[in-house]
Design a protein around this motif. Structure first.
Motif, PDB file in Angstrom:
ATOM      1  N   VAL A 228     -34.626  -3.687  55.980  1.00 36.23           N
ATOM      2  CA  VAL A 228     -35.205  -2.559  55.228  1.00 36.23           C
ATOM      3  C   VAL A 228     -36.508  -2.108  55.882  1.00 36.23           C
ATOM      4  CG1 VAL A 228     -36.269  -1.885  53.039  1.00 36.23           C
ATOM      5  CG2 VAL A 228     -34.118  -3.174  53.043  1.00 36.23           C
ATOM      6  N   LYS A 229     -37.325  -3.063  56.290  1.00 37.05           N
ATOM      7  CA  LYS A 229     -38.590  -2.734  56.931  1.00 37.05           C
ATOM      8  C   LYS A 229     -38.363  -1.987  58.240  1.00 37.05           C
ATOM      9  CE  LYS A 229     -42.891  -4.879  58.562  1.00 37.05           C
ATOM     10  NZ  LYS A 229     -43.632  -6.169  58.731  1.00 37.05           N
TER      11      LYS A 229
ATOM     12  N   SER B  69     -32.824 -10.717  58.202  1.00 36.90           N
ATOM     13  CA  SER B  69     -32.840 -10.767  56.743  1.00 36.90           C
ATOM     14  C   SER B  69     -32.836  -9.348  56.174  1.00 36.90           C
ATOM     15  CB  SER B  69     -34.087 -11.501  56.256  1.00 36.90           C
ATOM     16  OG  SER B  69     -35.264 -10.767  56.602  1.00 36.90           O
ATOM     17  N   LYS B  70     -32.416  -9.216  54.926  1.00 38.99           N
ATOM     18  CA  LYS B  70     -32.374  -7.884  54.301  1.00 38.99           C
ATOM     19  C   LYS B  70     -33.763  -7.250  54.273  1.00 38.99           C
ATOM     20  CE  LYS B  70     -28.284  -8.508  51.415  1.00 38.99           C
ATOM     21  NZ  LYS B  70     -27.726  -8.491  50.041  1.00 38.99           N
ATOM     22  N   ARG B  71     -34.766  -8.069  54.033  1.00 35.37           N
ATOM     23  CA  ARG B  71     -36.129  -7.545  53.993  1.00 35.37           C
ATOM     24  C   ARG B  71     -36.536  -6.989  55.344  1.00 35.37           C
ATOM     25  NH1 ARG B  71     -41.535 -10.913  52.013  1.00 35.37           N
ATOM     26  NH2 ARG B  71     -43.035  -9.187  52.269  1.00 35.37           N
ATOM     27  N   ALA B  72     -36.197  -7.732  56.412  1.00 33.06           N
ATOM     28  CA  ALA B  72     -36.524  -7.272  57.766  1.00 33.06           C
ATOM     29  C   ALA B  72     -35.745  -6.007  58.115  1.00 33.06           C
ATOM     30  CB  ALA B  72     -36.222  -8.370  58.777  1.00 33.06           C
TER      31      ALA B  72
END
Length: 420
Positions: free
Chosen positions: A223-224, A218-221
């Protein structure tokens, strides 16, 4: 698979590597004079192990005293104690390796060159394995061939200066990241940054590889993950820098240390004869390399030309290669093309920022861009007839021989003794 089977499988690469080792070790101890900045870094490394000469040994070439024109001048700052690094403008890490080499192999220029010789040779199989990870043995072998016989890379893999350090650790970082060893790749990127500060630009390439290999997240993962690895990379680079520099510099205050390093790095000026300074846009088409020549030693002919030309058969394809790699990366989602283009752009474009500083820039800074160019050219040659590919590689070899610095060997081949 047995060892013999592996040798047969990679036989063409091993032949290329053997040839590369031979041409690098042949006369690598000559001349016994500082090529590029060797004399300066020799004095730095000596001082770090408690040795200081009032005057450097007389330069010789094949046992004969020679005279060369000196471009620029340097001096150990007055009051500098022994066992310290007095060159604030570059990280201490590679100079510490040179100093260790002096302790192990003796206080001479040969010892200064041994680490560069080793790293220059090791960079060739690293590039081979990078391409092999995403392509085939033929393409990987061509990339190794191009790198082996690229003259700018050849020169810097034989002299005791800093530039081969960030190149090797950058390539190693790419290889480790491609094999999903992200933390090891980040560590290698940190070592590249401590070879020369320009080495830090390989960190965005590692992040690009991490992103490329984790597209399903996912985009969140994403970025993290990218943020975490960015912080780790910068933190490791800073830790290594401050550890080595605090150990060997007189200045122990980290903020003052960074201030002195930055001021020396960004305003670096040295009086040079002949206009060797050049801007980044000139490197691709108009070479102005630094030069150390010995004239008339043998039969009134040029015997040594320590000029770091880039091989024109490779250099002049940089722009077309970049265009093709960008096209393939976007249109075909080609991973090797993406790495070649990204590695080149992240390495090359930051030099334009230095144009606005007072720092002088030189052609040999382009050395860091050579591996991705060689990879891109090898990738392109996959789609051309074999006759064209082999003809091009033959021309690369002709250019390499033409720009080879030890021209007296050509005299030997024709049966004329240079010492007779």
């Amino acid at each position: 698979m047995s060892l013999l089977e592996k040798i047969r499988e990679h036989k063409w690469f091993l032949l290329v590597l053997l040839a590369a080792i031979i041409v690098r070790m042949w006369w690598f101890w000559e001349p016994n004079l500082g090529v590029y900045d060797e004399t300066f870094y020799w004095a730095v490394a000596e001082n770090m192990i408690g040795i200081r000469h009032l005057q450097m040994p007389e330069p010789t070439y094949l046992g004969r005293a020679v005279q060369i024109s000196i471009q620029g001048a340097w001096a150990i700052p007055v009051g500098t104690p022994l066992f310290v690094d007095f060159n604030y403008g570059q990280p201490t890490f590679p100079k510490a390796i040179m100093a260790l080499s002096l302790l192990v192999f003796g206080d001479n220029l040969v010892a200064m060159r041994i680490p560069s010789l080793i790293l220059g040779i090791l960079a060739i199989p690293v590039v081979y394995l990078i391409v092999l990870r995403l392509s085939n043995r033929s393409t990987a072998t061509v990339a190794a061939f191009l790198l082996s016989f690229e003259n700018l890379f050849f020169m810097h893999g034989r002299v005791g200066v800093l530039d081969i350090y960030p190149l090797f650790f950058s390539a190693l970082a790419v290889l480790l990241a491609l094999h999903n060893h992200y933390l090891c790749g980040i560590l290698s990127a940190a070592l590249a940054a401590n070879g020369k500060f320009v080495g830090i630009v390989i960190l965005p390439v590692i992040l690009l590889i991490i992103l490329m290999q984790n597209t399903g997240s996912s985009k969140r993962a994403q970025v993290k993950r990218l943020s975490l690895h960015s912080l780790i990379g910068v933190g490791l680079a800073a830790t290594i820098f401050l550890t080595f520099n605090t150990l060997f510099f007189i200045e122990k205050n980290p903020l003052m240390l960074l201030q002195k390093t930055g001021s020396e790095l960004l305003v670096y000026q040295i009086p040079l004869i002949g206009g060797f300074q050049s801007n980044p846009w000139e490197w691709l088409l108009n070479q102005r390399p630094l030069s150390i020549k010995i004239w008339g030693t043998f039969n009134a002919s040029l015997s040594y030309d320590g000029t770091g030309y880039a091989n024109p058969l490779i250099l002049f394809l940089a722009i077309p290669t970049l265009a093709v790699m960008l096209d393939w990366a976007i249109r075909k989602k080609d991973k090797l093309a993406l790495i070649s283009a990204g590695w080149f752009l992240f390495t090359y474009l930051p030099y334009y920022l230095l144009v606005w500083s007072n720092r002088q820039l030189f052609m040999f800074y382009f050395l860091q861009c050579i591996p991705p160019i060689c990879i891109g050219i090898a990738h392109m040659l996959n789609d051309v007839p074999k006759s064209f590919k082999y003809g091009y590689l033959a021309m690369v070899m002709v250019a390499f021989v033409y720009l080879y610095p030890y021209l007296f060997i050509l005299t030997l081949l024709f049966g004329v003794s240079p010492t007779g």
